[in-house]
Design a protein around this motif. Structure first.
Motif, PDB file in Angstrom:
ATOM      1  N   TYR A   1      20.481  13.410  -8.963  1.00  0.00           N
ATOM      2  CA  TYR A   1      19.857  12.292  -8.255  1.00  0.00           C
ATOM      3  C   TYR A   1      18.683  12.758  -7.396  1.00  0.00           C
ATOM      4  CZ  TYR A   1      23.573   9.075  -9.642  1.00  0.00           C
ATOM      5  OH  TYR A   1      24.423   8.285 -10.366  1.00  0.00           O
ATOM      6  N   GLY A   2      18.846  13.900  -6.741  1.00  0.00           N
ATOM      7  CA  GLY A   2      17.739  14.436  -5.959  1.00  0.00           C
ATOM      8  C   GLY A   2      16.561  14.787  -6.842  1.00  0.00           C
ATOM      9  N   TRP A   3      16.840  15.404  -7.999  1.00  0.00           N
ATOM     10  CA  TRP A   3      15.760  15.724  -8.931  1.00  0.00           C
ATOM     11  C   TRP A   3      15.058  14.450  -9.387  1.00  0.00           C
ATOM     12  CZ3 TRP A   3      14.544  14.173 -13.830  1.00  0.00           C
ATOM     13  CH2 TRP A   3      13.503  14.868 -14.459  1.00  0.00           C
ATOM     14  N   LEU A   4      15.845  13.408  -9.661  1.00  0.00           N
ATOM     15  CA  LEU A   4      15.264  12.150 -10.128  1.00  0.00           C
ATOM     16  C   LEU A   4      14.344  11.544  -9.075  1.00  0.00           C
ATOM     17  CD1 LEU A   4      15.248  10.151 -12.490  1.00  0.00           C
ATOM     18  CD2 LEU A   4      17.170   8.977 -11.399  1.00  0.00           C
ATOM     19  N   ARG A   5      14.746  11.615  -7.805  1.00  0.00           N
ATOM     20  CA  ARG A   5      13.877  11.093  -6.741  1.00  0.00           C
ATOM     21  C   ARG A   5      12.544  11.845  -6.738  1.00  0.00           C
ATOM     22  NH1 ARG A   5      17.756   8.204  -6.785  1.00  0.00           N
ATOM     23  NH2 ARG A   5      16.328   7.298  -8.284  1.00  0.00           N
ATOM     24  N   PHE A   6      12.621  13.192  -6.865  1.00  0.00           N
ATOM     25  CA  PHE A   6      11.400  14.003  -6.918  1.00  0.00           C
ATOM     26  C   PHE A   6      10.519  13.586  -8.085  1.00  0.00           C
ATOM     27  CE2 PHE A   6       9.954  17.533  -9.670  1.00  0.00           C
ATOM     28  CZ  PHE A   6       8.769  17.839  -9.032  1.00  0.00           C
ATOM     29  N   PHE A   7      11.090  13.480  -9.274  1.00  0.00           N
ATOM     30  CA  PHE A   7      10.249  13.237 -10.441  1.00  0.00           C
ATOM     31  C   PHE A   7       9.739  11.797 -10.472  1.00  0.00           C
ATOM     32  CE2 PHE A   7       8.986  13.453 -14.952  1.00  0.00           C
ATOM     33  CZ  PHE A   7       8.301  14.657 -14.891  1.00  0.00           C
ATOM     34  N   GLU A   8      10.492  10.853  -9.910  1.00  0.00           N
ATOM     35  CA  GLU A   8       9.988   9.483  -9.794  1.00  0.00           C
ATOM     36  C   GLU A   8       8.728   9.446  -8.944  1.00  0.00           C
ATOM     37  OE1 GLU A   8      14.001   6.680 -10.108  1.00  0.00           O
ATOM     38  OE2 GLU A   8      13.358   7.477  -8.172  1.00  0.00           O
ATOM     39  N   LEU A   9       8.734  10.176  -7.836  1.00  0.00           N
ATOM     40  CA  LEU A   9       7.539  10.251  -6.992  1.00  0.00           C
ATOM     41  C   LEU A   9       6.360  10.807  -7.780  1.00  0.00           C
ATOM     42  CD1 LEU A   9       9.096  11.672  -3.726  1.00  0.00           C
ATOM     43  CD2 LEU A   9       7.865   9.504  -3.871  1.00  0.00           C
ATOM     44  N   TYR A  10       6.636  11.853  -8.532  1.00  0.00           N
ATOM     45  CA  TYR A  10       5.597  12.503  -9.339  1.00  0.00           C
ATOM     46  C   TYR A  10       5.040  11.527 -10.371  1.00  0.00           C
ATOM     47  CZ  TYR A  10       3.605  16.802 -11.459  1.00  0.00           C
ATOM     48  OH  TYR A  10       2.783  17.797 -11.926  1.00  0.00           O
ATOM     49  N   LEU A  11       5.919  10.814 -11.057  1.00  0.00           N
ATOM     50  CA  LEU A  11       5.490   9.871 -12.094  1.00  0.00           C
ATOM     51  C   LEU A  11       4.655   8.727 -11.531  1.00  0.00           C
ATOM     52  CD1 LEU A  11       8.745   9.550 -14.254  1.00  0.00           C
ATOM     53  CD2 LEU A  11       6.579  10.549 -14.991  1.00  0.00           C
ATOM     54  N   ARG A  12       4.870   8.406 -10.254  1.00  0.00           N
ATOM     55  CA  ARG A  12       4.132   7.286  -9.650  1.00  0.00           C
ATOM     56  C   ARG A  12       2.741   7.675  -9.170  1.00  0.00           C
ATOM     57  NH1 ARG A  12       9.148   5.729  -7.261  1.00  0.00           N
ATOM     58  NH2 ARG A  12       8.550   6.409  -5.164  1.00  0.00           N
ATOM     59  N   THR A  13       2.411   8.958  -9.182  1.00  0.00           N
ATOM     60  CA  THR A  13       1.115   9.353  -8.623  1.00  0.00           C
ATOM     61  C   THR A  13      -0.088   8.716  -9.331  1.00  0.00           C
ATOM     62  OG1 THR A  13       1.178  11.450  -9.869  1.00  0.00           O
ATOM     63  CG2 THR A  13       1.962  11.484  -7.591  1.00  0.00           C
ATOM     64  N   PRO A  14      -0.050   8.460 -10.654  1.00  0.00           N
ATOM     65  CA  PRO A  14      -1.217   7.814 -11.253  1.00  0.00           C
ATOM     66  C   PRO A  14      -1.479   6.398 -10.721  1.00  0.00           C
ATOM     67  CG  PRO A  14       0.087   8.889 -12.940  1.00  0.00           C
ATOM     68  CD  PRO A  14       0.904   8.902 -11.688  1.00  0.00           C
ATOM     69  N   SER A  15      -0.447   5.754 -10.181  1.00  0.00           N
ATOM     70  CA  SER A  15      -0.616   4.382  -9.702  1.00  0.00           C
ATOM     71  C   SER A  15      -0.921   4.297  -8.210  1.00  0.00           C
ATOM     72  CB  SER A  15       0.643   3.556 -10.015  1.00  0.00           C
ATOM     73  OG  SER A  15       1.756   4.042  -9.287  1.00  0.00           O
ATOM     74  N   LEU A  16      -0.991   5.433  -7.527  1.00  0.00           N
ATOM     75  CA  LEU A  16      -1.312   5.406  -6.101  1.00  0.00           C
ATOM     76  C   LEU A  16      -2.711   4.833  -5.881  1.00  0.00           C
ATOM     77  CD1 LEU A  16      -0.065   8.941  -4.968  1.00  0.00           C
ATOM     78  CD2 LEU A  16       1.000   6.756  -4.411  1.00  0.00           C
ATOM     79  N   GLN A  17      -2.835   3.950  -4.916  1.00  0.00           N
ATOM     80  CA  GLN A  17      -4.144   3.398  -4.565  1.00  0.00           C
ATOM     81  C   GLN A  17      -4.816   4.363  -3.586  1.00  0.00           C
ATOM     82  OE1 GLN A  17      -3.510  -0.641  -3.177  1.00  0.00           O
ATOM     83  NE2 GLN A  17      -2.936  -1.348  -5.212  1.00  0.00           N
ATOM     84  N   THR A  18      -5.239   5.483  -4.125  1.00  0.00           N
ATOM     85  CA  THR A  18      -5.781   6.551  -3.281  1.00  0.00           C
ATOM     86  C   THR A  18      -7.042   6.135  -2.538  1.00  0.00           C
ATOM     87  OG1 THR A  18      -6.876   7.411  -5.261  1.00  0.00           O
ATOM     88  CG2 THR A  18      -4.783   8.421  -4.652  1.00  0.00           C
ATOM     89  N   GLY A  19      -7.781   5.183  -3.078  1.00  0.00           N
ATOM     90  CA  GLY A  19      -9.000   4.736  -2.422  1.00  0.00           C
ATOM     91  C   GLY A  19      -8.757   4.086  -1.084  1.00  0.00           C
ATOM     92  N   ARG A  20      -7.515   3.691  -0.817  1.00  0.00           N
ATOM     93  CA  ARG A  20      -7.182   3.031   0.447  1.00  0.00           C
ATOM     94  C   ARG A  20      -6.642   4.012   1.481  1.00  0.00           C
ATOM     95  NH1 ARG A  20      -4.302  -2.644  -1.150  1.00  0.00           N
ATOM     96  NH2 ARG A  20      -4.766  -3.033   1.049  1.00  0.00           N
ATOM     97  N   ILE A  21      -6.486   5.278   1.100  1.00  0.00           N
ATOM     98  CA  ILE A  21      -6.011   6.304   2.042  1.00  0.00           C
ATOM     99  C   ILE A  21      -7.251   7.017   2.575  1.00  0.00           C
ATOM    100  CG2 ILE A  21      -4.542   8.326   2.340  1.00  0.00           C
ATOM    101  CD1 ILE A  21      -2.891   7.338  -0.046  1.00  0.00           C
ATOM    102  N   THR A  22      -7.806   6.475   3.641  1.00  0.00           N
ATOM    103  CA  THR A  22      -9.142   6.859   4.096  1.00  0.00           C
ATOM    104  C   THR A  22      -9.150   7.914   5.200  1.00  0.00           C
ATOM    105  OG1 THR A  22      -9.131   4.981   5.629  1.00  0.00           O
ATOM    106  CG2 THR A  22     -10.112   4.632   3.446  1.00  0.00           C
ATOM    107  N   ALA A  23      -7.994   8.397   5.610  1.00  0.00           N
ATOM    108  CA  ALA A  23      -7.974   9.428   6.648  1.00  0.00           C
ATOM    109  C   ALA A  23      -8.645  10.701   6.132  1.00  0.00           C
ATOM    110  CB  ALA A  23      -6.531   9.731   7.052  1.00  0.00           C
ATOM    111  N   ARG A  24      -9.288  11.416   7.032  1.00  0.00           N
ATOM    112  CA  ARG A  24      -9.849  12.712   6.652  1.00  0.00           C
ATOM    113  C   ARG A  24      -8.695  13.611   6.227  1.00  0.00           C
ATOM    114  NH1 ARG A  24     -15.132  13.941   8.599  1.00  0.00           N
ATOM    115  NH2 ARG A  24     -14.555  16.138   8.809  1.00  0.00           N
TER     116      ARG A  24
END
Length: 282
Positions: free
Chosen positions: A182-205
């Motif tokens: 289950y811990g591994w699954l949580r890690f890999f789910e986060l990894y799989l979601r990275t293409p959908s991150l709205q990185t353009g809205r994370i504007t902090a330096r």
């Protein structure tokens, strides 16, 4: 570091006093706040530094992996720092949980940076792929079947190479088993979601730091993440792997000091340098 067993899922501890701004350090999977010990004395002397102990730490709560909302735990850590931390330094999986938190807040209409008082980010050895097509069956096989090697690397680095290969292997598999499916699954789910991150809205330096020989989170992924963020640059530290805060503590801290100095002074981010110069920025 507090050596007493802390059974709370999330806690924070002030490690240094200062008036130059608060900094919160967030450890990765199957680590704990001791991962920062070699770096603490090298960070800005005027910083008020806090470290967090998160559920996915080495001695954390065993059922954390059954909770798909890891960002809720991390949000709790941010809220526990009195006056809130202006700078967040997040390693490995914690960097991904942090990105997930900022992304989900933005999707819900909340300015997470303002909400948490965040002015700057340091993302250390993050996992990131820009396109869904970059994940294939080989990716899953590698991170599933070779997951124990990442655990072994952490043990090797923390021990300074003093343990035999057999002991490192046994301890790595023990840590892997404690993380569990289950811990591994949580890690890999986060990894799989990275293409959908709205990185353009994370504007902090943002400073993205990685190690040249990192086989867990390849430095090319840090470069890709920095390129996807509006106000970020990346630094790849030569000769070290997934734990640059231990393997190259002085250079690691120097990069953060320079970054914070430039952030406070409003200095423009440096221009892009080629990969063979071990630097990429925008």
């Amino acid at each position: 570091m507090n050596t007493n067993l802390d059974l709370r899922p999330v806690s924070v501890e002030q490690r240094t006093a200062g008036t130059g701004g608060r900094m919160l350090l967030l450890h990765g999977l199957a680590a704990n706040d001791s991962v920062w010990d070699r770096t603490l004395g090298l960070l800005p002397e005027d910083a008020e530094i806090w470290t967090a102990r998160l559920p996915w730490r080495t001695d954390g709560i065993t059922e954390w992996g059954q909770d798909p909302n890891l960002r809720g735990w991390l949000a709790r850590a941010l809220e526990l720092v009195p006056g809130r931390a202006e700078t967040l330094v997040a390693h490995s999986m914690a960097a991904n949980v942090l990105l997930d938190l900022l992304d989900q807040k933005a999707r819900g209409g909340t300015d997470a940076l303002r909400h948490y008082g965040i002015r700057s980010l340091v993302l250390v050895s993050p996992f990131f792929r820009a396109d869904q097509e970059e994940f294939d069956w080989d990716s899953i096989s590698y991170y599933l079947n070779e997951f124990h090697l990442i655990m072994e690397e952490g043990i090797r680095v923390h021990s300074g190479g003093r343990l035999s290969a057999d002991i490192q292997q046994a301890m790595g598999r023990r840590v892997r088993d404690r993380v569990g499916p289950y811990g591994w699954l949580r890690f890999f789910e986060l990894y799989l979601r990275t293409p959908s991150l709205q990185t353009g809205r994370i504007t902090a330096r943002t400073l993205v730091l990685s190690g040249e020989t990192d086989f867990a989170a390849p430095p090319a992924e840090s470069l890709a993440l920095a390129a996807a963020l509006p106000a970020a640059y990346a630094r790849v530290l030569p000769g070290c792997g997934h734990f640059p805060m231990i393997e190259a503590a002085e250079q690691f801290a120097a990069e953060i000091r320079e970054f914070l100095h430039s952030s406070r002074g409003g200095t423009p981010l440096r221009r892009t340098a080629p990969l063979d110069a071990l630097e990429s920025q925008r």
